[in-house]
Design a protein around this motif. Structure first.
Motif, PDB file in Angstrom:
ATOM      1  N   ILE A 133     -39.018 -15.483  73.320  1.00 53.63           N
ATOM      2  CA  ILE A 133     -40.093 -15.790  74.283  1.00 53.63           C
ATOM      3  C   ILE A 133     -40.665 -14.514  74.875  1.00 53.63           C
ATOM      4  CG2 ILE A 133     -40.543 -16.857  76.526  1.00 53.63           C
ATOM      5  CD1 ILE A 133     -38.526 -19.007  75.783  1.00 53.63           C
ATOM      6  N   GLY A 134     -39.799 -13.550  75.199  1.00 53.85           N
ATOM      7  CA  GLY A 134     -40.291 -12.304  75.789  1.00 53.85           C
ATOM      8  C   GLY A 134     -41.203 -11.542  74.846  1.00 53.85           C
ATOM      9  N   ALA A 135     -40.843 -11.523  73.557  1.00 56.29           N
ATOM     10  CA  ALA A 135     -41.639 -10.760  72.587  1.00 56.29           C
ATOM     11  C   ALA A 135     -42.901 -11.493  72.176  1.00 56.29           C
ATOM     12  CB  ALA A 135     -40.781 -10.459  71.361  1.00 56.29           C
ATOM     13  N   THR A 136     -42.870 -12.816  72.171  1.00 54.87           N
ATOM     14  CA  THR A 136     -44.027 -13.578  71.665  1.00 54.87           C
ATOM     15  C   THR A 136     -44.940 -14.105  72.758  1.00 54.87           C
ATOM     16  OG1 THR A 136     -42.712 -15.609  71.627  1.00 54.87           O
ATOM     17  CG2 THR A 136     -42.737 -14.273  69.621  1.00 54.87           C
ATOM     18  N   GLN A 137     -44.403 -14.366  73.965  1.00 51.69           N
ATOM     19  CA  GLN A 137     -45.217 -14.998  74.995  1.00 51.69           C
ATOM     20  C   GLN A 137     -45.407 -14.144  76.246  1.00 51.69           C
ATOM     21  OE1 GLN A 137     -43.710 -18.912  75.905  1.00 51.69           O
ATOM     22  NE2 GLN A 137     -43.405 -19.463  73.740  1.00 51.69           N
ATOM     23  N   MET A 138     -44.491 -13.209  76.515  1.00 49.02           N
ATOM     24  CA  MET A 138     -44.593 -12.418  77.744  1.00 49.02           C
ATOM     25  C   MET A 138     -45.075 -10.998  77.509  1.00 49.02           C
ATOM     26  SD  MET A 138     -41.185 -13.619  79.824  1.00 49.02           S
ATOM     27  CE  MET A 138     -40.911 -15.334  80.230  1.00 49.02           C
ATOM     28  N   GLY A 139     -45.304 -10.641  76.289  1.00 49.91           N
ATOM     29  CA  GLY A 139     -45.850  -9.320  75.998  1.00 49.91           C
ATOM     30  C   GLY A 139     -44.846  -8.200  76.010  1.00 49.91           C
ATOM     31  N   TYR A 140     -43.547  -8.501  75.990  1.00 49.91           N
ATOM     32  CA  TYR A 140     -42.536  -7.460  75.920  1.00 49.91           C
ATOM     33  C   TYR A 140     -42.406  -6.954  74.484  1.00 49.91           C
ATOM     34  CZ  TYR A 140     -40.719  -8.772  80.555  1.00 49.91           C
ATOM     35  OH  TYR A 140     -40.558  -9.021  81.882  1.00 49.91           O
ATOM     36  N   SER A 141     -42.048  -5.676  74.375  1.00 46.47           N
ATOM     37  CA  SER A 141     -41.645  -5.189  73.063  1.00 46.47           C
ATOM     38  C   SER A 141     -40.252  -5.727  72.758  1.00 46.47           C
ATOM     39  CB  SER A 141     -41.632  -3.657  73.050  1.00 46.47           C
ATOM     40  OG  SER A 141     -40.640  -3.172  73.938  1.00 46.47           O
ATOM     41  N   ILE A 142     -39.858  -5.609  71.500  1.00 49.20           N
ATOM     42  CA  ILE A 142     -38.537  -6.114  71.129  1.00 49.20           C
ATOM     43  C   ILE A 142     -37.442  -5.420  71.943  1.00 49.20           C
ATOM     44  CG2 ILE A 142     -36.844  -6.330  69.273  1.00 49.20           C
ATOM     45  CD1 ILE A 142     -39.121  -8.235  68.979  1.00 49.20           C
ATOM     46  N   GLY A 143     -37.543  -4.118  72.111  1.00 53.19           N
ATOM     47  CA  GLY A 143     -36.536  -3.357  72.858  1.00 53.19           C
ATOM     48  C   GLY A 143     -36.483  -3.755  74.320  1.00 53.19           C
ATOM     49  N   ASP A 144     -37.703  -3.901  74.931  1.00 54.70           N
ATOM     50  CA  ASP A 144     -37.724  -4.304  76.338  1.00 54.70           C
ATOM     51  C   ASP A 144     -37.195  -5.716  76.522  1.00 54.70           C
ATOM     52  OD1 ASP A 144     -40.849  -2.546  76.998  1.00 54.70           O
ATOM     53  OD2 ASP A 144     -38.752  -1.857  77.066  1.00 54.70           O
ATOM     54  N   ALA A 145     -37.554  -6.593  75.591  1.00 54.08           N
ATOM     55  CA  ALA A 145     -37.069  -7.978  75.673  1.00 54.08           C
ATOM     56  C   ALA A 145     -35.552  -8.025  75.567  1.00 54.08           C
ATOM     57  CB  ALA A 145     -37.705  -8.829  74.566  1.00 54.08           C
ATOM     58  N   VAL A 146     -34.991  -7.186  74.690  1.00 51.46           N
ATOM     59  CA  VAL A 146     -33.535  -7.140  74.563  1.00 51.46           C
ATOM     60  C   VAL A 146     -32.907  -6.672  75.871  1.00 51.46           C
ATOM     61  CG1 VAL A 146     -31.618  -5.962  73.433  1.00 51.46           C
ATOM     62  CG2 VAL A 146     -33.534  -6.833  72.073  1.00 51.46           C
ATOM     63  N   ASP A 147     -33.457  -5.606  76.453  1.00 50.35           N
ATOM     64  CA  ASP A 147     -32.905  -5.079  77.696  1.00 50.35           C
ATOM     65  C   ASP A 147     -32.956  -6.105  78.823  1.00 50.35           C
ATOM     66  OD1 ASP A 147     -34.226  -1.723  77.146  1.00 50.35           O
ATOM     67  OD2 ASP A 147     -32.327  -2.661  76.529  1.00 50.35           O
ATOM     68  N   VAL A 148     -34.098  -6.742  78.990  1.00 49.57           N
ATOM     69  CA  VAL A 148     -34.282  -7.673  80.109  1.00 49.57           C
ATOM     70  C   VAL A 148     -33.428  -8.919  79.937  1.00 49.57           C
ATOM     71  CG1 VAL A 148     -35.920  -9.170  81.303  1.00 49.57           C
ATOM     72  CG2 VAL A 148     -36.589  -6.836  80.674  1.00 49.57           C
ATOM     73  N   PHE A 149     -33.598  -9.600  78.801  1.00 53.95           N
ATOM     74  CA  PHE A 149     -32.965 -10.910  78.643  1.00 53.95           C
ATOM     75  C   PHE A 149     -31.472 -10.804  78.317  1.00 53.95           C
ATOM     76  CE2 PHE A 149     -36.492 -13.648  79.211  1.00 53.95           C
ATOM     77  CZ  PHE A 149     -37.617 -12.914  78.845  1.00 53.95           C
ATOM     78  N   PHE A 150     -31.071  -9.698  77.690  1.00 54.37           N
ATOM     79  CA  PHE A 150     -29.648  -9.537  77.409  1.00 54.37           C
ATOM     80  C   PHE A 150     -28.866  -9.393  78.714  1.00 54.37           C
ATOM     81  CE2 PHE A 150     -26.002  -8.807  74.970  1.00 54.37           C
ATOM     82  CZ  PHE A 150     -26.305  -8.854  73.619  1.00 54.37           C
ATOM     83  N   LEU A 151     -29.357  -8.508  79.621  1.00 53.40           N
ATOM     84  CA  LEU A 151     -28.667  -8.308  80.884  1.00 53.40           C
ATOM     85  C   LEU A 151     -28.697  -9.554  81.758  1.00 53.40           C
ATOM     86  CD1 LEU A 151     -29.635  -4.652  81.896  1.00 53.40           C
ATOM     87  CD2 LEU A 151     -27.378  -5.518  81.268  1.00 53.40           C
ATOM     88  N   LEU A 152     -29.857 -10.249  81.777  1.00 45.81           N
ATOM     89  CA  LEU A 152     -29.933 -11.480  82.557  1.00 45.81           C
ATOM     90  C   LEU A 152     -28.968 -12.535  82.019  1.00 45.81           C
ATOM     91  CD1 LEU A 152     -33.769 -11.855  83.237  1.00 45.81           C
ATOM     92  CD2 LEU A 152     -31.971 -11.366  84.901  1.00 45.81           C
ATOM     93  N   SER A 153     -28.881 -12.625  80.701  1.00 42.62           N
ATOM     94  CA  SER A 153     -27.987 -13.622  80.094  1.00 42.62           C
ATOM     95  C   SER A 153     -26.523 -13.293  80.382  1.00 42.62           C
ATOM     96  CB  SER A 153     -28.216 -13.680  78.580  1.00 42.62           C
ATOM     97  OG  SER A 153     -29.554 -14.057  78.286  1.00 42.62           O
ATOM     98  N   ILE A 154     -26.192 -11.998  80.312  1.00 41.60           N
ATOM     99  CA  ILE A 154     -24.820 -11.584  80.627  1.00 41.60           C
ATOM    100  C   ILE A 154     -24.502 -11.841  82.097  1.00 41.60           C
ATOM    101  CG2 ILE A 154     -23.300  -9.581  80.827  1.00 41.60           C
ATOM    102  CD1 ILE A 154     -24.635  -8.502  78.290  1.00 41.60           C
ATOM    103  N   GLY A 155     -25.453 -11.494  82.974  1.00 44.14           N
ATOM    104  CA  GLY A 155     -25.261 -11.762  84.401  1.00 44.14           C
ATOM    105  C   GLY A 155     -25.062 -13.231  84.678  1.00 44.14           C
ATOM    106  N   ASP A 156     -25.883 -14.073  84.018  1.00 42.30           N
ATOM    107  CA  ASP A 156     -25.739 -15.518  84.175  1.00 42.30           C
ATOM    108  C   ASP A 156     -24.369 -15.979  83.682  1.00 42.30           C
ATOM    109  OD1 ASP A 156     -27.157 -18.464  82.657  1.00 42.30           O
ATOM    110  OD2 ASP A 156     -26.476 -18.169  84.711  1.00 42.30           O
TER     111      ASP A 156
END
Length: 680
Positions: free
Chosen positions: A208-231
């Motif tokens: 979703i981050g790469a296709t709908q929110m305009g994140y690059s693959i690297g940024d999407a990994v950084d953002v959603f990976f940490l959020l998922s781990i935190g969750d």
């Protein structure tokens, strides 16, 4: 009525609210607040399971576990929605993802997997096995318990009401452990769900981050990976606490009251739990976690805990004051009344008129309070509630004299110099002090009477200085300990057994009166107390007697069996940490004692030639003196079969000598033999 209805509807409202939250989105601030609530409830559940005395105190635990699991799943779905739609999920999840995980994807993933695996493979798996076995054993034991209740009812030991209460308790236990067997599956499934949900968040977030929110693959990994781990970490923290609580509770079944009332009572009834939880939440408020939620919640819990603690303290003090006043009144009454010439007091302390100020509180005396403390300390240490100690002034005694009577016979006494202190050489006296020579009345140790002006100097020089009330109290305590076995009556034993029967009815019914009478149990307890063995753990003692009474009714043999099962308490009483010195018996002597055992109708004893006995006593005195000269308490160690016979033999020359067997020594005790008693 409306208030009751509102209370009864709270759980229903909560469940419906969970469903609504599952469907509708929530603001981030509310998510933070609810995550904090989950953490707080998990801590409360764990502490309640930790401090509960038995499983029935948490009879609603399976239901609580299901409700909290549902609540956590709803929050997990909500946080997943926030992560996938906004790329954020609040301060709590951000804190766990950035701070706890070190803002590092690899570290966060490893921490999450470790927590999940520990929860799944260690805690949950063990709890599942314990719950399964306990449920099976409880169900298997139901027919036998029901038959025992029917037998007691038919024999008239219990009435119909007590039989109903026992049957209900058995049914409640069966329901509880059966429910716990299924409830553990919730915990196991929750751990699996957390792993799956984290990977869904990661994969879905990156897409979703790469296709709908305009994140690059690297940024999407950084953002959603940490959020998922935190969750995942936020979800696993309460999951581990609840899993741990499950493991605690399955080894410790239902309440006839409203579920909401029982839920509230069982979770918020202990001030200690509220204080610890409130403190934990308040401290969390100093971290980057939202202080506006954590600190007020912690303060409220602390305030509530303090309020409850004060009420408990006031109630305990009032109860203790009432009890003490009753005991003091009963102790003072003999001072103003004539002694009843027919009844014999179990324990009587008489004193001359010169010592009355030591007793009268109005004159500053505290001997009454010391007597009360003697009873409490002996009960706490040895498990014997000694009879009322009566105090009486006696004109036949000299003004400063006192005497102790046991069952009407004078067994000890002494004389006090009023307004003086007794100074005894502790072995480290640097300089002798002037005083009136005397002898300490209990131990017979040389001592000095000194004035109050000399007290500080005597203490500075290394003397042990005690006041007159302490001298009398110490002497009285020693006399009571020496005669405690005489003071333990059948009535006292019956009271203790009745108390045990409230929690262990099957044990008592199995033993008494089928195999042993109250008098026979009393003989065993008296033998234990006579050698300083505590009978506080009466359940273990009765269980041992129930195991061996069908084989032998000999009180000496039964006492030895009980001592072996109390080895941990015996070792703790007589041995300290580190190496302990003991004296053993020559194998030849043990063989001689075994070969000269005579059995009669009244018991067994060792029949030895008088010359042989004197040789044994001489050898014993030599070995014992080696230790006493070093200030070490002598302890004799023998084989289990010989112990009681050797103790009988040496009682005439050393009644206070501690004789233990190898079977009474805990494996943690370190022993070193420094001598051997022989017949040569």
């Amino acid at each position: 009525m409306s208030t009751v209805l509102r209370k009864e509807s709270l759980i229903g409202i909560f469940v419906v609210a969970c469903i609504v939250v599952l469907i509708l989105p929530m603001p981030i601030g509310l998510v933070d607040f609810l995550l904090m609530c989950v953490i707080a409830i998990a801590i409360i559940i764990m502490l309640n399971a930790l401090y509960s005395q038995e499983a029935l105190e948490m009879s609603l635990f399976p239901t609580i576990l299901l409700i909290i699991t549902m609540f956590r799943i709803v929050l997990s779905v909500t946080t997943t929605r926030l992560i996938l739609t906004r790329g954020e999920a609040g301060n709590v999840i951000a804190f766990f993802g950035q701070t706890v995980a070190g803002n590092n994807i690899v570290v966060g993933t490893i921490l999450f997997l470790i927590i999940v695996l520990v929860n799944f493979l260690v805690i949950t798996k063990g709890s599942e096995r314990v719950a399964e076995v306990t449920a099976r054993f409880t169900l298997d034991a139901m027919p036998g318990k029901q038959m025992a209740i029917d037998a007691d009812l038919n024999s008239g030991i219990i009435d119909e009401e007590e039989a109903k209460a026992r049957r209900k308790k058995i049914q409640d236990e069966s329901n509880f452990y059966g429910s716990m067997d299924g409830a553990v599956k919730f915990v196991k499934g929750d751990a699996i769900f957390s792993i799956i949900l984290m990977f869904i968040n990661i994969i879905g977030g990156i897409i979703i981050g790469a296709t709908q929110m305009g994140y690059s693959i690297g940024d999407a990994v950084d953002v959603f990976f940490l959020l998922s781990i935190g969750d995942g970490l936020v979800s696993q923290m309460p999951a581990v606490l609840i899993s741990f609580a499950t493991g605690l509770i399955v080894t410790k079944a239902t309440l006839e009251e409203d579920i909401t009332q029982a839920f509230t009572k069982q979770l918020f009834a202990r001030p200690m739990v509220l204080l610890i939880t409130g403190g934990a939440l308040f401290i969390m408020g100093f971290t980057p976690l939202p202080a506006m939620f954590f600190m007020p919640a912690g303060a409220v819990l602390i305030l509530l805990g303090i309020t409850m603690r004060r009420k408990e303290t006031v109630s305990n003090i009032e109860t203790e004051i009432t009890t003490d006043d009753m005991e003091v009144d009963e102790l003072r009454r003999p001072m103003d009344e004539m002694m009843n010439q027919i009844d014999v007091d179990p324990i009587l302390l008489c004193f001359g008129y010169g010592l009355i100020p030591l007793v009268e509180a109005s004159q500053g005396g505290d001997l009454l309070e010391r007597v009360i403390m003697i009873r409490r300390n002996i009960a706490k240490e040895l498990g014997v509630i000694i009879p009322q100690i009566r105090l009486l002034d006696n004109i036949k005694l000299s003004p400063n004299q006192y005497a102790v009577y046991i069952k009407g016979d004078e067994v000890a006494g002494g004389e006090i110099m009023f307004d003086h202190y007794m100074a005894m050489n502790s072995g480290y006296v640097e300089e002798e002090i002037d005083g009136i020579e005397t002898v300490e009345p209990y131990m017979g140790q040389p001592a000095l009477w000194i004035s109050e002006s000399q007290r500080e100097r005597a203490e500075a020089l290394g003397y042990t200085v005690v006041d007159p009330p302490a001298i009398i109290a110490t002497h009285l305590t020693g006399v009571i300990r020496n005669h405690l076995h005489e003071l333990l009556s059948r009535q006292d034993v019956q009271k203790r057994i009745n108390h045990v029967k409230e929690s262990h009815p099957i044990l008592v019914d199995e033993l008494i009166p089928k195999y042993m009478s109250i008098g026979e149990v009393q003989k065993v307890l008296s033998k234990l107390v006579r050698e300083g063995v505590s009978i506080r753990d009466l359940v273990t003692i009765l269980e041992t007697l129930a195991d061996h009474a069908p084989i032998t009714r000999d009180p000496d043999m039964l006492t030895e069996y009980v001592r072996a099962n109390l080895k941990r308490a015996i070792s703790r009483k007589f041995f300290s940490q580190g190496a302990n010195t003991v004296i053993t018996l020559d194998p030849a002597l043990e063989q001689m004692l075994t070969g000269n055992i005579q059995k009669t109708e009244i018991g067994s004893f060792v029949a030895l030639d008088q010359q042989v006995s004197h040789k044994i006593f001489d050898s014993l005195k030599r070995e014992v003196s080696k230790l006493t000269s070093l200030g070490v308490m002598p302890i004799i160690l023998t084989s289990p079969f010989v112990r009681m016979y050797f103790k009988q033999l040496v009682d005439e020359v050393a009644p206070d000598l501690v004789v233990l067997s190898y079977g009474e020594i805990d494996q943690t005790a370190e022993l070193q033999s420094v001598g051997m008693v022989s017949v040569s």
